[in-house]
Write a protein that holds these residues in place. Structure first.
Motif, PDB file in Angstrom:
ATOM      1  N   LYS A   3       0.868  -1.179   0.000  1.00  0.00           N
ATOM      2  CA  LYS A   3       0.000   0.000   0.000  1.00  0.00           C
ATOM      3  C   LYS A   3       0.905   1.230   0.000  1.00  0.00           C
ATOM      4  CE  LYS A   3      -3.883   2.277   1.236  1.00  0.00           C
ATOM      5  NZ  LYS A   3      -5.196   2.144   0.579  1.00  0.00           N
ATOM      6  N   VAL A   4       0.641   2.149  -0.907  1.00  0.00           N
ATOM      7  CA  VAL A   4       1.508   3.315  -1.052  1.00  0.00           C
ATOM      8  C   VAL A   4       0.716   4.585  -0.775  1.00  0.00           C
ATOM      9  CG1 VAL A   4       3.105   4.514  -2.584  1.00  0.00           C
ATOM     10  CG2 VAL A   4       2.739   2.062  -2.857  1.00  0.00           C
ATOM     11  N   LYS A   5       1.322   5.498  -0.011  1.00  0.00           N
ATOM     12  CA  LYS A   5       0.705   6.797   0.261  1.00  0.00           C
ATOM     13  C   LYS A   5       1.694   7.886  -0.139  1.00  0.00           C
ATOM     14  CE  LYS A   5      -1.884   4.861   4.095  1.00  0.00           C
ATOM     15  NZ  LYS A   5      -2.257   4.936   5.513  1.00  0.00           N
ATOM     16  N   VAL A   6       1.265   8.747  -1.026  1.00  0.00           N
ATOM     17  CA  VAL A   6       2.156   9.780  -1.554  1.00  0.00           C
ATOM     18  C   VAL A   6       1.620  11.162  -1.169  1.00  0.00           C
ATOM     19  CG1 VAL A   6       3.305  10.666  -3.616  1.00  0.00           C
ATOM     20  CG2 VAL A   6       2.520   8.301  -3.575  1.00  0.00           C
ATOM     21  N   PHE A  45      -2.427   4.209  -3.502  1.00  0.00           N
ATOM     22  CA  PHE A  45      -2.650   3.112  -4.446  1.00  0.00           C
ATOM     23  C   PHE A  45      -1.947   1.862  -3.942  1.00  0.00           C
ATOM     24  CE2 PHE A  45       0.819   5.833  -5.879  1.00  0.00           C
ATOM     25  CZ  PHE A  45       1.864   4.957  -6.092  1.00  0.00           C
ATOM     26  N   THR A  46      -2.122   0.764  -4.635  1.00  0.00           N
ATOM     27  CA  THR A  46      -1.384  -0.452  -4.285  1.00  0.00           C
ATOM     28  C   THR A  46      -0.451  -0.817  -5.437  1.00  0.00           C
ATOM     29  OG1 THR A  46      -3.073  -1.918  -5.205  1.00  0.00           O
ATOM     30  CG2 THR A  46      -3.286  -1.337  -2.883  1.00  0.00           C
ATOM     31  N   VAL A  47       0.669  -1.433  -5.082  1.00  0.00           N
ATOM     32  CA  VAL A  47       1.599  -1.956  -6.080  1.00  0.00           C
ATOM     33  C   VAL A  47       1.743  -3.443  -5.827  1.00  0.00           C
ATOM     34  CG1 VAL A  47       3.882  -1.780  -7.106  1.00  0.00           C
ATOM     35  CG2 VAL A  47       2.928   0.165  -5.911  1.00  0.00           C
ATOM     36  N   ASP A  48       1.547  -4.206  -6.884  1.00  0.00           N
ATOM     37  CA  ASP A  48       1.676  -5.651  -6.767  1.00  0.00           C
ATOM     38  C   ASP A  48       3.117  -6.028  -7.100  1.00  0.00           C
ATOM     39  OD1 ASP A  48       1.262  -8.282  -6.533  1.00  0.00           O
ATOM     40  OD2 ASP A  48      -0.147  -8.477  -8.189  1.00  0.00           O
ATOM     41  N   ALA A  49       3.978  -6.052  -6.098  1.00  0.00           N
ATOM     42  CA  ALA A  49       5.388  -6.389  -6.304  1.00  0.00           C
ATOM     43  C   ALA A  49       5.833  -7.252  -5.138  1.00  0.00           C
ATOM     44  CB  ALA A  49       6.233  -5.117  -6.380  1.00  0.00           C
ATOM     45  N   TYR A  75       7.625  15.445  -3.841  1.00  0.00           N
ATOM     46  CA  TYR A  75       6.777  14.429  -3.225  1.00  0.00           C
ATOM     47  C   TYR A  75       7.569  13.559  -2.264  1.00  0.00           C
ATOM     48  CZ  TYR A  75       8.748  11.063  -6.602  1.00  0.00           C
ATOM     49  OH  TYR A  75       9.584  10.276  -7.336  1.00  0.00           O
ATOM     50  N   GLU A  76       6.844  12.933  -1.385  1.00  0.00           N
ATOM     51  CA  GLU A  76       7.425  11.912  -0.517  1.00  0.00           C
ATOM     52  C   GLU A  76       6.393  10.801  -0.408  1.00  0.00           C
ATOM     53  OE1 GLU A  76       6.657  13.672   3.852  1.00  0.00           O
ATOM     54  OE2 GLU A  76       7.554  15.103   2.460  1.00  0.00           O
ATOM     55  N   PHE A  77       6.879   9.556  -0.165  1.00  0.00           N
ATOM     56  CA  PHE A  77       5.896   8.479  -0.063  1.00  0.00           C
ATOM     57  C   PHE A  77       6.308   7.451   0.973  1.00  0.00           C
ATOM     58  CE2 PHE A  77       8.828   7.095  -3.436  1.00  0.00           C
ATOM     59  CZ  PHE A  77       9.107   5.798  -3.059  1.00  0.00           C
ATOM     60  N   THR A  78       5.313   6.702   1.430  1.00  0.00           N
ATOM     61  CA  THR A  78       5.564   5.571   2.324  1.00  0.00           C
ATOM     62  C   THR A  78       4.979   4.315   1.682  1.00  0.00           C
ATOM     63  OG1 THR A  78       3.486   5.908   3.514  1.00  0.00           O
ATOM     64  CG2 THR A  78       5.436   7.003   4.409  1.00  0.00           C
ATOM     65  N   LEU A  79       5.656   3.205   1.945  1.00  0.00           N
ATOM     66  CA  LEU A  79       5.214   1.881   1.473  1.00  0.00           C
ATOM     67  C   LEU A  79       4.921   1.026   2.681  1.00  0.00           C
ATOM     68  CD1 LEU A  79       7.922   0.752  -1.088  1.00  0.00           C
ATOM     69  CD2 LEU A  79       5.544   1.201  -1.597  1.00  0.00           C
TER      70      LEU A  79
ATOM     71  N   LEU B  29       1.127   3.343 -20.152  1.00  0.00           N
ATOM     72  CA  LEU B  29       2.585   3.470 -20.058  1.00  0.00           C
ATOM     73  C   LEU B  29       3.235   2.177 -19.583  1.00  0.00           C
ATOM     74  CD1 LEU B  29       2.998   7.053 -18.551  1.00  0.00           C
ATOM     75  CD2 LEU B  29       3.511   6.325 -20.874  1.00  0.00           C
ATOM     76  N   GLY B  30       2.437   1.167 -19.321  1.00  0.00           N
ATOM     77  CA  GLY B  30       3.006  -0.124 -18.961  1.00  0.00           C
ATOM     78  C   GLY B  30       3.077  -0.417 -17.472  1.00  0.00           C
ATOM     79  N   PHE B  31       2.473   0.427 -16.653  1.00  0.00           N
ATOM     80  CA  PHE B  31       2.436   0.149 -15.209  1.00  0.00           C
ATOM     81  C   PHE B  31       1.285  -0.812 -14.920  1.00  0.00           C
ATOM     82  CE2 PHE B  31       4.367   4.368 -15.415  1.00  0.00           C
ATOM     83  CZ  PHE B  31       5.450   4.224 -14.576  1.00  0.00           C
ATOM     84  N   ASN B  32       1.558  -2.094 -14.992  1.00  0.00           N
ATOM     85  CA  ASN B  32       0.466  -3.051 -14.828  1.00  0.00           C
ATOM     86  C   ASN B  32       0.265  -3.511 -13.386  1.00  0.00           C
ATOM     87  OD1 ASN B  32      -0.329  -3.183 -17.605  1.00  0.00           O
ATOM     88  ND2 ASN B  32       1.613  -4.230 -17.975  1.00  0.00           N
ATOM     89  N   ASN B  33       1.186  -3.133 -12.504  1.00  0.00           N
ATOM     90  CA  ASN B  33       1.099  -3.595 -11.115  1.00  0.00           C
ATOM     91  C   ASN B  33       0.414  -2.602 -10.189  1.00  0.00           C
ATOM     92  OD1 ASN B  33       2.628  -5.862 -11.877  1.00  0.00           O
ATOM     93  ND2 ASN B  33       4.513  -4.657 -11.670  1.00  0.00           N
ATOM     94  N   ILE B  34       0.027  -1.462 -10.739  1.00  0.00           N
ATOM     95  CA  ILE B  34      -0.536  -0.405  -9.897  1.00  0.00           C
ATOM     96  C   ILE B  34      -2.057  -0.422  -9.965  1.00  0.00           C
ATOM     97  CG2 ILE B  34      -0.757   2.116  -9.756  1.00  0.00           C
ATOM     98  CD1 ILE B  34       2.275   2.187 -10.169  1.00  0.00           C
ATOM     99  N   LYS B  35      -2.678  -0.451  -8.788  1.00  0.00           N
ATOM    100  CA  LYS B  35      -4.151  -0.558  -8.734  1.00  0.00           C
ATOM    101  C   LYS B  35      -4.714   0.364  -7.659  1.00  0.00           C
ATOM    102  CE  LYS B  35      -4.887  -4.937 -10.814  1.00  0.00           C
ATOM    103  NZ  LYS B  35      -3.590  -5.635 -10.711  1.00  0.00           N
ATOM    104  N   ASP B  36      -6.018   0.609  -7.766  1.00  0.00           N
ATOM    105  CA  ASP B  36      -6.765   1.318  -6.725  1.00  0.00           C
ATOM    106  C   ASP B  36      -6.200   2.704  -6.424  1.00  0.00           C
ATOM    107  OD1 ASP B  36      -8.433  -0.933  -6.393  1.00  0.00           O
ATOM    108  OD2 ASP B  36      -6.940  -1.853  -5.089  1.00  0.00           O
ATOM    109  N   THR B  37      -5.837   3.420  -7.473  1.00  0.00           N
ATOM    110  CA  THR B  37      -5.343   4.785  -7.275  1.00  0.00           C
ATOM    111  C   THR B  37      -6.494   5.693  -6.849  1.00  0.00           C
ATOM    112  OG1 THR B  37      -3.668   4.476  -8.985  1.00  0.00           O
ATOM    113  CG2 THR B  37      -4.176   6.734  -8.366  1.00  0.00           C
ATOM    114  N   ARG B  38      -6.295   6.395  -5.737  1.00  0.00           N
ATOM    115  CA  ARG B  38      -7.303   7.346  -5.244  1.00  0.00           C
ATOM    116  C   ARG B  38      -6.572   8.661  -4.967  1.00  0.00           C
ATOM    117  NH1 ARG B  38     -12.551   5.435  -4.802  1.00  0.00           N
ATOM    118  NH2 ARG B  38     -12.910   6.759  -2.995  1.00  0.00           N
TER     119      ARG B  38
END
Lengths: 83, 83
Positions: A3-6, A45-49, A75-79, B29-38
């Motif tokens: 889960k990513v917060k930017v 958003f979420t990243v599937d990695a 920007y800054e973000f947390t994972l 752009l090929g970002f297939n792992n990113i989901k649920d962007t809010r």
């Protein structure tokens, strides 16, 4: 999966017309103690990695290519790993 | 004097067209792992108040009357005393 917060902020040296407009409205409503309103973005958003490192790389690319205006914003973000 | 940071999010049940648009761009752009962007807002300002309680009260009023759309959005904030 992460889960990513930017947080996206305008650079301090860049004027923020939206913040100024809201604050002007605030003055009209009698909020005289509020100053230096700056309005940025908060993106989730979420990243599937599988690994944190590859997730971070993808987040940076996503921010740089789509979410952020590199001329005006920082920007800054947390994972955070989620199930 | 307090430094205030507010996170504004659309409620989970409310569609986020801006987030969906950005994510559609991401897919192209090929970002297939990113989901649920809010996409929400991140607001910073200062409140000139002596006590934390009165500062909090003013922040809540400012959010409710100007910064937030109470029909669509929720918010949370932090206060930090500054010089």
């Amino acid at each position: 999966m992460f889960k990513v917060k930017v947080l996206v902020k305008r650079r301090p040296s860049i004027l923020d017309p939206q913040g100024m407009a809201v604050e002007k409205g605030a003055k009209h409503l009698g909020f005289n103690n509020i100053k230096d309103t700056r309005i940025g973005k908060y993106v989730e958003f979420t990243v599937d990695a599988g690994e944190k490192k590859s997730a971070e790389k993808e987040v940076k690319e996503y921010c740089d290519k789509l979410l952020i205006n590199p001329n005006l914003e920082d920007y800054e973000f947390t994972l955070e790993e989620i199930a």
